[in-house]
Design an enzyme around this catalytic site. Structure first.
Site, PDB file in Angstrom:
ATOM      1  N   HIS A  71      -5.926  -6.016   2.118  1.00  0.00           N
ATOM      2  CA  HIS A  71      -5.067  -5.023   2.537  1.00  0.00           C
ATOM      3  C   HIS A  71      -4.621  -5.252   4.202  1.00  0.00           C
ATOM      4  O   HIS A  71      -5.611  -4.906   4.868  1.00  0.00           O
ATOM      5  CB  HIS A  71      -5.718  -3.769   2.266  1.00  0.00           C
ATOM      6  N   GLN A  97      -4.782  -0.342  -5.021  1.00  0.00           N
ATOM      7  CA  GLN A  97      -5.292  -1.712  -5.845  1.00  0.00           C
ATOM      8  C   GLN A  97      -5.963  -1.057  -7.079  1.00  0.00           C
ATOM      9  O   GLN A  97      -6.147  -1.665  -8.175  1.00  0.00           O
ATOM     10  CB  GLN A  97      -6.191  -2.526  -5.011  1.00  0.00           C
ATOM     11  N   CYS A 134      -3.107  -3.038   5.665  1.00  0.00           N
ATOM     12  CA  CYS A 134      -3.312  -1.778   6.548  1.00  0.00           C
ATOM     13  C   CYS A 134      -4.607  -1.665   7.079  1.00  0.00           C
ATOM     14  O   CYS A 134      -4.754  -0.779   8.136  1.00  0.00           O
ATOM     15  CB  CYS A 134      -3.158  -0.725   5.425  1.00  0.00           C
ATOM     16  N   CYS A 139       0.824  -1.332   0.164  1.00  0.00           N
ATOM     17  CA  CYS A 139       0.037   0.164   0.037  1.00  0.00           C
ATOM     18  C   CYS A 139       0.812   1.408  -0.138  1.00  0.00           C
ATOM     19  O   CYS A 139       1.777   1.460   0.781  1.00  0.00           O
ATOM     20  CB  CYS A 139      -0.811  -0.012   1.297  1.00  0.00           C
ATOM     21  N   GLU A 140       0.605   2.088  -0.815  1.00  0.00           N
ATOM     22  CA  GLU A 140       1.259   3.428  -0.932  1.00  0.00           C
ATOM     23  C   GLU A 140       1.156   4.119   0.061  1.00  0.00           C
ATOM     24  O   GLU A 140       1.984   5.166   0.462  1.00  0.00           O
ATOM     25  CB  GLU A 140       1.281   3.918  -2.353  1.00  0.00           C
ATOM     26  N   HIS A 141       0.207   3.931   0.914  1.00  0.00           N
ATOM     27  CA  HIS A 141      -0.233   4.954   1.992  1.00  0.00           C
ATOM     28  C   HIS A 141       0.519   4.748   3.370  1.00  0.00           C
ATOM     29  O   HIS A 141       0.947   5.424   4.040  1.00  0.00           O
ATOM     30  CB  HIS A 141      -1.666   5.020   2.234  1.00  0.00           C
ATOM     31  N   HIS A 142       0.682   3.417   3.536  1.00  0.00           N
ATOM     32  CA  HIS A 142       1.167   3.141   4.890  1.00  0.00           C
ATOM     33  C   HIS A 142       2.512   2.092   4.689  1.00  0.00           C
ATOM     34  O   HIS A 142       3.133   1.523   5.604  1.00  0.00           O
ATOM     35  CB  HIS A 142       0.322   2.082   5.729  1.00  0.00           C
TER      36      HIS A 142
END
Length: 223
Positions: free
Chosen positions: A181, A153, A183, A112-115
């Site tokens: 996910h 995704q 996250c 995940c690019e956020h976490h």
């Protein structure tokens, strides 16, 4: 290597960079957009271990920065690979075959690019050829290339479909990703076992509901 000024910096990002430069003064990248060196990456991991509250000098963690940097080279190897090149070779002699080509249940692992926490899932990729076909391993390969990057995704689904469409110019492309996910499972709402489904339909699969239902039935998914 140019010399760096000892100007005063502020903020957590600057403090982190100061720590890296102090430990590896010779390792600073020449340009802001240049890929950092292995030494910089290892120093950043060491800093994160300290920030998490542990001692990077203790026995179990001494080699961890080097191991993490090496693992990241593999986990994010997709940045150094070209999907168009991977899909470059096609086969013209197909014996008159002109129906759907489907590869189901392609395992993938992304982040995940956020976490920067893992995404674990399966990809189902289909296309309706307009002549040439791809080697089946190429489809799995392009999934792997896009998975080995920081992702959402939704974006990854579109990237896979677009790459196949551009390389092959088929009558249609259908991509479905199903993934968990971590996250969501490991932090935040901590919802374990839930999956996310994303789809991308190009060509006839976008325009013709019957064809879309047919390919989803082949994937054993409802419309």
């Amino acid at each position: 290597m140019r010399a760096w000024k000892n100007e005063k910096r502020a903020g957590p990002e600057s403090v982190a960079m100061d720590a890296i430069i102090k430990k590896f003064p010779e390792a600073r990248s020449e340009a802001p957009g240049e890929r950092p060196t292995r030494e910089e990456a290892e120093a950043a991991v060491e800093l994160l271990i300290r920030w998490a509250g542990d001692d990077p000098a203790r026995e179990g963690l001494r080699e961890t920065p080097a191991r993490v940097a090496k693992a990241y080279e593999e986990l994010f190897g997709g940045y150094r690979q070209d999907a168009a090149a991977a899909l470059g070779r096609v086969f013209e002699e197909v014996g008159g075959y002109d129906d759907v080509v489907l590869v189901r249940n392609i395992d993938f692992h992304s982040h995940c690019e956020h976490h920067m926490v893992p995404i674990i899932g399966k990809a189902h990729v289909a296309y309706l050829p307009a002549g040439p076909v791809l080697g089946l391993s190429k489809i799995s390969r392009v999934v792997d290339i896009f998975a080995r990057r920081l992702q959402t995704q939704e974006k990854m689904t579109v990237q896979i479909a677009s790459a196949i469409e551009e390389a092959l110019q088929p009558r249609g492309v259908a991509v479905v990703l199903e993934a968990e996910h971590l996250c969501m499972a490991m932090r935040g709402v901590r919802t374990k076992g839930s999956t996310t489904i994303t789809t991308a339909f190009h060509g006839i699969f976008a325009k013709d509901r019957q064809e879309r239902d047919r390919v989803l039935s082949m994937m054993r998914l409802s419309a």
